[in-house]
Design an enzyme around this catalytic site. Structure first.
Site, PDB file in Angstrom:
ATOM      1  N   GLU A  10      20.835  13.982  51.197  1.00  0.00           N
ATOM      2  CA  GLU A  10      21.244  13.238  52.274  1.00  0.00           C
ATOM      3  C   GLU A  10      22.659  14.206  52.838  1.00  0.00           C
ATOM      4  OE1 GLU A  10      20.165   9.405  52.531  1.00  0.00           O
ATOM      5  OE2 GLU A  10      18.048  10.001  50.926  1.00  0.00           O
ATOM      6  N   ASP A  49      15.802 -13.163   5.596  1.00  0.00           N
ATOM      7  CA  ASP A  49      16.077 -11.564   5.533  1.00  0.00           C
ATOM      8  C   ASP A  49      16.836 -11.678   6.888  1.00  0.00           C
ATOM      9  OD1 ASP A  49      13.923  -9.947   4.094  1.00  0.00           O
ATOM     10  OD2 ASP A  49      12.269 -11.352   4.802  1.00  0.00           O
ATOM     11  N   ASP A  52       8.076  -3.875   5.103  1.00  0.00           N
ATOM     12  CA  ASP A  52       7.821  -4.362   3.795  1.00  0.00           C
ATOM     13  C   ASP A  52       6.487  -3.454   4.114  1.00  0.00           C
ATOM     14  OD1 ASP A  52       7.424  -5.988   2.108  1.00  0.00           O
ATOM     15  OD2 ASP A  52       6.710  -7.672   3.303  1.00  0.00           O
ATOM     16  N   ASP A  98      10.832 -11.637   7.176  1.00  0.00           N
ATOM     17  CA  ASP A  98       9.430 -12.638   7.525  1.00  0.00           C
ATOM     18  C   ASP A  98      10.238 -13.385   6.860  1.00  0.00           C
ATOM     19  OD1 ASP A  98       9.239 -11.889   5.174  1.00  0.00           O
ATOM     20  OD2 ASP A  98       7.315 -11.953   5.304  1.00  0.00           O
ATOM     21  N   ASN A 142      19.516  11.428  47.809  1.00  0.00           N
ATOM     22  CA  ASN A 142      20.655  11.295  47.674  1.00  0.00           C
ATOM     23  C   ASN A 142      21.837  12.229  47.999  1.00  0.00           C
ATOM     24  OD1 ASN A 142      19.573   8.467  47.791  1.00  0.00           O
ATOM     25  ND2 ASN A 142      21.395   7.373  46.450  1.00  0.00           N
ATOM     26  N   THR A 149      11.724   6.622  51.311  1.00  0.00           N
ATOM     27  CA  THR A 149      11.653   7.328  50.306  1.00  0.00           C
ATOM     28  C   THR A 149      12.072   7.188  48.697  1.00  0.00           C
ATOM     29  OG1 THR A 149      13.561   8.658  50.995  1.00  0.00           O
ATOM     30  CG2 THR A 149      11.853   9.264  52.018  1.00  0.00           C
ATOM     31  N   ASP A 150      13.008   6.680  49.004  1.00  0.00           N
ATOM     32  CA  ASP A 150      13.415   5.113  47.546  1.00  0.00           C
ATOM     33  C   ASP A 150      13.068   4.461  47.118  1.00  0.00           C
ATOM     34  OD1 ASP A 150      16.255   7.073  48.105  1.00  0.00           O
ATOM     35  OD2 ASP A 150      17.258   5.923  48.329  1.00  0.00           O
ATOM     36  N   VAL A 191      26.256   3.795  53.316  1.00  0.00           N
ATOM     37  CA  VAL A 191      24.148   2.774  52.693  1.00  0.00           C
ATOM     38  C   VAL A 191      23.391   3.599  51.941  1.00  0.00           C
ATOM     39  CG1 VAL A 191      22.331   1.790  53.041  1.00  0.00           C
ATOM     40  CG2 VAL A 191      24.758   1.417  53.833  1.00  0.00           C
ATOM     41  N   ALA A 192      23.311   4.986  52.772  1.00  0.00           N
ATOM     42  CA  ALA A 192      22.228   6.285  51.755  1.00  0.00           C
ATOM     43  C   ALA A 192      22.424   6.862  50.773  1.00  0.00           C
ATOM     44  CB  ALA A 192      22.082   7.149  52.876  1.00  0.00           C
TER      45      ALA A 192
END
Length: 944
Positions: A737, A672, A322, A668, A734, A765-766, A275-276
């Site tokens: 860790e 175009d 333009d 416009d 990450n 922290t993330d 998970v980390a």
């Protein structure tokens, strides 16, 4: 169409030529409901929240918590479930914010419809249309309801979205069979476009009762496609996920089989590491960053229709813009008039009908209309002066009358007095600014609009198009029953259709010499930044239908008007910013080249050294693709493209893209659309743009200003740079860790972090610092860098190398602190420690604390890859400061509060240990500062 037939249609839908009353429209809105297609109900909030628990990693964590509970590890099970719940809340809030941003974006690009209500033309939200509404159809409009055509001028609709037929379908108001059912040729349908001409129609069906509603077809104005960056990170995420699963399997095997830990402990630990390691929150963080960036752009008048376009904006290398309304204010004021043998200077500004007119005769005499010293003057005085001309200077009066007549009748715009606050001194135009200036000219000359409209009945219109560069209308003179064609347009285009000229009060043949003199006058005015419009007329036979190829021949030339459209005040600075940012700007206009050149000089787009070239549409016909590419390879030459068609614009954009450039192009009109789609960033005009051009574009300018494009490029660069910051931050943390876990295994140390602490680090922290980095202030000089290579990926070797080395350094610091704590508390290498051991709890608490604090310091390192953190500043991003303080406060609670110590297996730390943690954490700052100083030295050497 017979009046009887129109009356029957009005009677059927209980409406009139003045449209519905506002009160009746509100009653019908309650009866029929909003004019919108029913869509699938949005996912309920509770179900969206539950969907956060369907992610694979989350399911694994829930499974781990259940197993822990069964095995008697109640504390661990509860903590894991709490962390999972917090993660779900964070993910839900992020997605909710992104969805809200996208919904707000949809409202910004909601379609409008032009209707007649209470006898007045007005623009309303298309969803407020009701059956019986009288709608006005103009070229480029997106039709918002099924309606019966009652009036048309060469009206053609592009119905491919409904029928699959690529060719436009001509509409005929006279086709009449059944009022309720209608016929294809006399009906217009929801979701189709007006490709040519104009008309009026009575709304028959709205919402789900339309043809689109019956086949349940829905098109979305905002596309939620994934950006290239999101796709790149998704692929990386999948790769990291696979690697992590392998690592987790190894960790479980080592823990359970080699180190002899309990099954549940080994399983929880391996799951926590997985998970980390996987940056599961990254995609949502990117979506939020992009969505917030889009909202900021919208506040700066740039409505980005696709999130993916935000990335592309930052790498724009060329802008094809333009002139009218984008570089200029699009507030036309006629300043010069040449008619018969007379030349006039026109005073005043904007659409106010005030300003003195000085007319110079061929004898050198100066005649006046209006008081030179008066800002505002009674209209009757002008009319009286005009009557004197009619009596004493008949040729002048006749010339002024006919050019005013053409100005008013060959016109689809209106001058509006007042701004809704009972301010009668304010004048604005509903419609085209050029046409508005011509209506104002007629008023300044002493003519009222109704002087002409009451005496003439409009029969047909040959609408302006970019190919012909002119517009013609056919009117019946009510007094004489004569039919006349009135024309206005580009001087060269109008002169091509003229065989005679009004001169000295008489209609005579237009010879070559006179034609050349008129073109010289056109060039003279154009070089003074005036937009020049020519006028002509002729008698014509009565017909049911007219065609430009035959009707627009043998006209009598009347005169020229030169109107000023001053540059926008902010255009000069925007052009300067574009040049500093390494962006090449080309003007592509349908106007005269000299006019565009004069404006370009005023705003600093071209130098005064004449190192530029004006290329016209006719010149472009001689350029093949290779020759055009060679032209663009000369980066020192400034080029103005004048009198070009939409096809020419597409040709230019294609040539630039074939050279690998990232091109933004403005447009416009209906035609175009191909160039807007071909461009990397198609930019349509929010004020003057057609619905078709808006649909084809990636970005809409709410104010039509060129400076908004440059602001959008700036914002695009900022968003991209900020994404790099939080991506670096998340990946480096990450890696840190993972390095901590693996280093401990390789060194045969007890696990420095428990499964619960690893998950706590991930939550603590993330998220908040990453989001704060996503809204960081830009580094100085971001618009002085060259556009980034669009092929370059964020995850290049240099970027990966940087977050790997930072992650490894974090791992070394954490493991070193952990090992020092173990040894200083009497641990012997190789000794096994239980998770309840005092030495283990003390050492893992220190490791946990230093990992959190060092990542907070790393958040500040992430703000720049080369600038010193002391130069960037610690207080210049208050959101980041707040995120860091919240994370550190959470850490303190986790470590020092007895209740949290019980659940997380932490213990309180001495004051000197906190100081040691802070000191060791700032070592990453020192290392990065040394690296950054080396990078800056190399950058200086490269410049010198």
């Amino acid at each position: 169409m017979h009046n009887k037939q129109i009356s029957e249609i009005f009677a059927e839908f209980k409406t009139s030529p003045d449209g519905l009353t506002q009160k009746e429209a509100e009653i019908r809105l309650k009866k029929y409901g909003l004019n919108e297609l029913k869509v699938k109900k949005p996912t309920p909030l509770w179900l969206s929240f539950l969907q956060e628990f369907t992610d694979l990693m989350v399911l694994i964590l829930i499974g781990a918590a259940i197993i822990a509970g069964i095995a008697g590890e109640t504390n661990d099970a509860i903590v894991i479930l709490v962390i999972v719940f917090i993660n779900a809340i964070i993910g839900f809030v992020q997605k909710f914010k992104a969805e809200k941003a996208i919904e707000a974006l949809k409202k910004l690009v909601a379609p409008l419809a032009k209707v007649i209500r209470d006898g007045k033309e007005m623009q309303i939200d298309a969803k407020l249309l009701v059956p019986g509404d009288l709608i006005i159809l103009m070229e480029g409009d997106r039709i918002s309801a099924d309606a019966r055509v009652i009036d048309e001028n060469e009206l053609e609709c592009q119905e491919a979205a409904l029928t699959g037929e690529s060719m436009p379908v001509a509409k005929d108001a006279t086709a009449f069979k059944d009022i309720k059912m209608g016929e294809l040729s006399n009906m217009v349908f929801t979701g189709t476009d007006v490709s040519h001409g104009s008309g009026k129609a009575v709304v028959m069906h709205t919402g789900m009762d339309t043809k689109f509603g019956r086949i349940a077809h829905l098109t979305s104005t905002t596309k939620k496609d994934k950006s290239p960056l999101q796709k790149e990170l998704f692929r990386i995420g999948v790769f990291v996920g696979k690697i992590t699963l392998v690592i987790s399997a190894i960790l479980f095997s080592v823990g359970y089989w080699y180190q002899g830990h309990a099954f549940i402990d080994s399983f929880l630990f391996a799951t926590a590491v997985a998970v980390a390691a996987v940056p599961e929150g990254l995609p949502a963080t990117i979506t939020v960053a992009l969505a917030l960036g889009v909202q900021r752009l919208a506040r700066k008048n740039a409505i980005v229709r696709q999130l993916s376009s935000v990335e592309t904006l930052g790498s724009t290398t060329h802008i094809c813009t333009d002139k009218t309304g984008t570089l200029t204010k699009n507030e036309m004021t006629v300043k010069e008039l040449i008619v018969d043998n007379y030349m006039a200077k026109i005073g005043g500004a904007g659409y106010k009908p005030y300003g003195a007119i000085l007319i110079k005769t061929k004898a050198g005499q100066t005649l006046t209309i209006g008081d030179i010293d008066s800002i505002e003057e009674d209209f009757d005085k002008r009319a009286k002066r005009l009557a004197e001309f009619k009596k004493d200077v008949t040729p002048l009066y006749n010339a002024l009358e006919i050019i005013s007549r053409i100005s008013v009748l060959c016109n689809n715009s209106k001058i509006m007095q007042g701004n809704g606050n009972n301010d009668a001194t304010t004048y604005s135009v509903m419609g085209d600014p050029t046409e508005g200036s011509l209506l104002t000219l007629a008023s300044k000359l002493g003519f009222k609009t109704e002087d002409f409209t009451k005496l003439h009945e409009k029969k047909y219109e040959l609408a302006f198009d970019s190919r012909r560069k002119r517009m013609s209308v056919i009117y019946k003179d009510i007094k004489t029953d004569d039919y006349n064609l009135y024309m206005k347009g580009a001087p060269d285009s109008v002169l091509e259709q003229c065989t005679h000229i009004l001169l000295n009060g008489r209609v005579i043949l237009l010879d070559k010499e006179t034609r050349e003199k008129l073109l010289e006058q056109n060039d003279r005015m154009a070089k003074n930044a005036l937009r020049v419009i020519a006028f002509a007329f002729k008698k014509i036979e009565m017909k049911h239908k007219y065609h430009a190829e035959t009707a627009e021949k043998g006209l009598t030339f009347v005169g020229l008007t030169g109107m000023i459209d001053p540059p926008r005040p902010e255009a000069k600075q925007a052009v300067s910013m574009a040049k500093k940012a390494g962006i090449k700007v080309y003007i592509i206009t349908g106007d005269n080249g000299f006019t565009a050149e004069a404006i370009a000089k005023r705003i600093g787009l071209i130098s005064l050294k004449n190192n530029h070239e004006i290329i016209t549409g006719s010149d472009l016909e001689k350029y093949d693709k290779e020759k055009l590419k060679e032209l663009f390879k000369d980066k020192t030459k400034d080029i103005i493209f004048a009198r070009v068609s939409p096809d020419d614009k597409l040709k230019i954009v294609s040539a630039l893209k074939s050279l690998g450039h990232i091109v933004a192009v403005t447009g416009d009109g209906v035609n175009d659309a191909p160039a807007l789609k071909r461009a990397d960033i198609g930019v349509s005009m929010g004020i003057t743009g057609t619905d078709v051009s808006k649909e084809a574009s990636n970005m809409i300018l709410a104010d039509d200003s060129f400076s908004t494009i440059i602001n959008a490029v700036h914002e695009g660069r900022v968003i991209y740079e900020n994404m790099k910051k939080f991506i670096f931050y998340i990946f480096s943390c990450n890696i840190g860790e993972l390095m901590t876990i693996f280093a401990a295994i390789l060194m045969n140390l007890p696990a420095p972090l428990t499964a619960i602490l690893i998950l706590a680090v991930d939550i603590g922290t993330d998220v908040l610092p990453a989001l704060a980095l996503g809204i960081d202030a830009p580094e100085k000089g971001i618009m002085e860098k060259k556009p980034r290579d669009p092929k370059a990926k964020i995850m290049d070797k240099w970027f990966i190398g940087r977050f790997l080395y930072v992650g490894i350094f974090i791992g070394i610091i954490v493991v070193g602190t952990y090992l020092w704590t173990l040894i200083s508390n009497g641990w012997v290498w190789g000794e096994a420690l239980s998770k309840n051991s005092i030495i283990q709890i003390k050492a893992s608490t220190l490791a946990f604390a230093i990992l959190v604090v060092i990542q907070m310091v790393n958040a500040y390192n992430s703000r720049s890859s080369h600038q010193s953190v002391f130069k960037v500043g610690f207080f210049s991003n208050l959101y980041l400061l707040g995120a860091v303080l919240i994370s550190l406060g959470t850490l303190y609670i986790m470590v020092e509060v007895p209740f949290m110590q019980h659940w997380l297996h932490t213990t309180d730390l001495e004051w000197y240990e906190w100081f040691m943690i802070i000191g060791m954490s700032f070592s990453i700052l020192l290392v990065e500062e040394i690296r950054k100083s080396v990078v800056r030295l190399r950058m200086k050497k490269a410049i010198s």
